[in-house]
Design an enzyme around this catalytic site. Sequence first.
Site, PDB file in Angstrom:
ATOM      1  N   ARG A  99      31.040 -41.662  76.611  1.00  0.00           N
ATOM      2  CA  ARG A  99      30.810 -42.963  77.412  1.00  0.00           C
ATOM      3  C   ARG A  99      29.663 -43.769  76.881  1.00  0.00           C
ATOM      4  NH1 ARG A  99      31.528 -41.890  83.856  1.00  0.00           N
ATOM      5  NH2 ARG A  99      33.422 -41.039  83.593  1.00  0.00           N
TER       6      ARG A  99
ATOM      7  N   SER B 110      27.370 -45.136  82.834  1.00  0.00           N
ATOM      8  CA  SER B 110      27.352 -45.889  81.846  1.00  0.00           C
ATOM      9  C   SER B 110      28.097 -47.232  82.108  1.00  0.00           C
ATOM     10  CB  SER B 110      28.141 -45.095  80.770  1.00  0.00           C
ATOM     11  OG  SER B 110      28.043 -45.823  79.293  1.00  0.00           O
TER      12      SER B 110
ATOM     13  N   GLY C 109      31.054 -48.647  82.104  1.00  0.00           N
ATOM     14  CA  GLY C 109      32.165 -48.883  83.309  1.00  0.00           C
ATOM     15  C   GLY C 109      31.551 -49.033  84.725  1.00  0.00           C
ATOM     16  N   GLU C 110      30.838 -47.943  85.103  1.00  0.00           N
ATOM     17  CA  GLU C 110      30.134 -47.798  86.135  1.00  0.00           C
ATOM     18  C   GLU C 110      29.213 -48.797  86.571  1.00  0.00           C
ATOM     19  OE1 GLU C 110      30.137 -45.277  83.942  1.00  0.00           O
ATOM     20  OE2 GLU C 110      31.778 -43.989  84.770  1.00  0.00           O
ATOM     21  N   VAL C 111      28.446 -49.376  85.400  1.00  0.00           N
ATOM     22  CA  VAL C 111      27.470 -50.513  85.752  1.00  0.00           C
ATOM     23  C   VAL C 111      28.266 -51.668  86.127  1.00  0.00           C
ATOM     24  CG1 VAL C 111      26.106 -52.149  84.332  1.00  0.00           C
ATOM     25  CG2 VAL C 111      25.714 -49.681  84.235  1.00  0.00           C
TER      26      VAL C 111
END
Length: 394
Positions: free
Chosen positions: A26, A52, A54-56
Amino acid sequence: MFWLYQLLLSVSIPLFPLLKKTVSKRGKVSLKNRFSTEFSEGKQKFLLHVSSIGEVNSVKPLVKALQGKVSLTVFTDYGLERARKIYPEIPSRISPIDLYPIVKNFLKKTSPKAVLIYETEIWPSLLKASSELQVPTIFVSGKIGERTYRRIKRFEGFLKPLFSDKIFLSRSEEDAERALKLGFKEVQVVGDLKLDYEPPEKGVSLEIDEERPVVIWGSTHEGEEELAVEVHKKLKRDFPNILTVIAPRHVGRRIDISGNVEYRSRTKRVRRETEFYIVDTVGELSSLYSYATVAVVGGSFVEGIGGHNPVEPVALKVPTLIGEFGNEFKEIAQTLKVPVLKRSELYPCLLTLLKEPKLRSKLGKESYFLWQERRGVTERILRFLGERVELQRN
């Protein structure tokens, strides 16, 4: 077992300078600032931890709703870079290394209203320290897939006591059932936060010289550009003027494509003879999806990535497809009736959709309306925080 975990982590520290950095799938994970416990700008806020890039991106609705009351910790360097770019007003830093004295000191200094953990970031020292300091810890849009569940069960004796006072706001009934079996104090289903995605308010320009079918491949990874070219050549037999737009997930990665190719960094106009248009710019894909006849979401036709969020094109009523390896988004795909395809199924599916406008329109609208019905995850999380953590909203 907890102290064995601490010992193993401590013993490995002298090796870190030799390694310089480690790299996860990630993003880059360096040691810079991981031993620091300073985060003065994050004091007495909700401390939201994400993994990372994507989650941000996925937590944007929650961050926006908690603006002024939230700070962020991010596991990867690339994730932190992204967080500071899209949330410049939100305090953010790299998450401290999961050594108990460091994490406990970090929480003491920060004194958060609550620790909010997005999806499945399980750090034993963080969980233990938050319990000892009586900091409410809540998993938001919590996710425990079958593979993760089996992995946690192997260390159940170690981890279950750490879950005993934690709250799990689950993305689905299946995740909730697993969380209950793992010993979480309280479990509620709130839904998947990725469904609260907000389309960009302003579009971006793309001038296409003539009316033509456009297939946009979003967030592609190595191995998927070759598939895009292969499918393009087959579709060209029925649609000679077809345009394939490719937006690599990592902009700096070299893309070798033979044929008539244009790059977005050079032009926003697509000429008649252009076959492939490469999006080598950052932050424009979600808007560019509006030009797609059909969207193919990448990271899902090669193993080991997990896919990317199909809601982005769905929110623009674009018929959307993902691959069989988009494990991180299969539940969303099923919920929104987004077809999940093997590589061999992609070409015939695209051909059918391009040939049948009514079917294409039906798929796009059905997914869109299902998405609209299931939004509101952020509100459910905020309601819970308001009841349990005395959130004073603006």
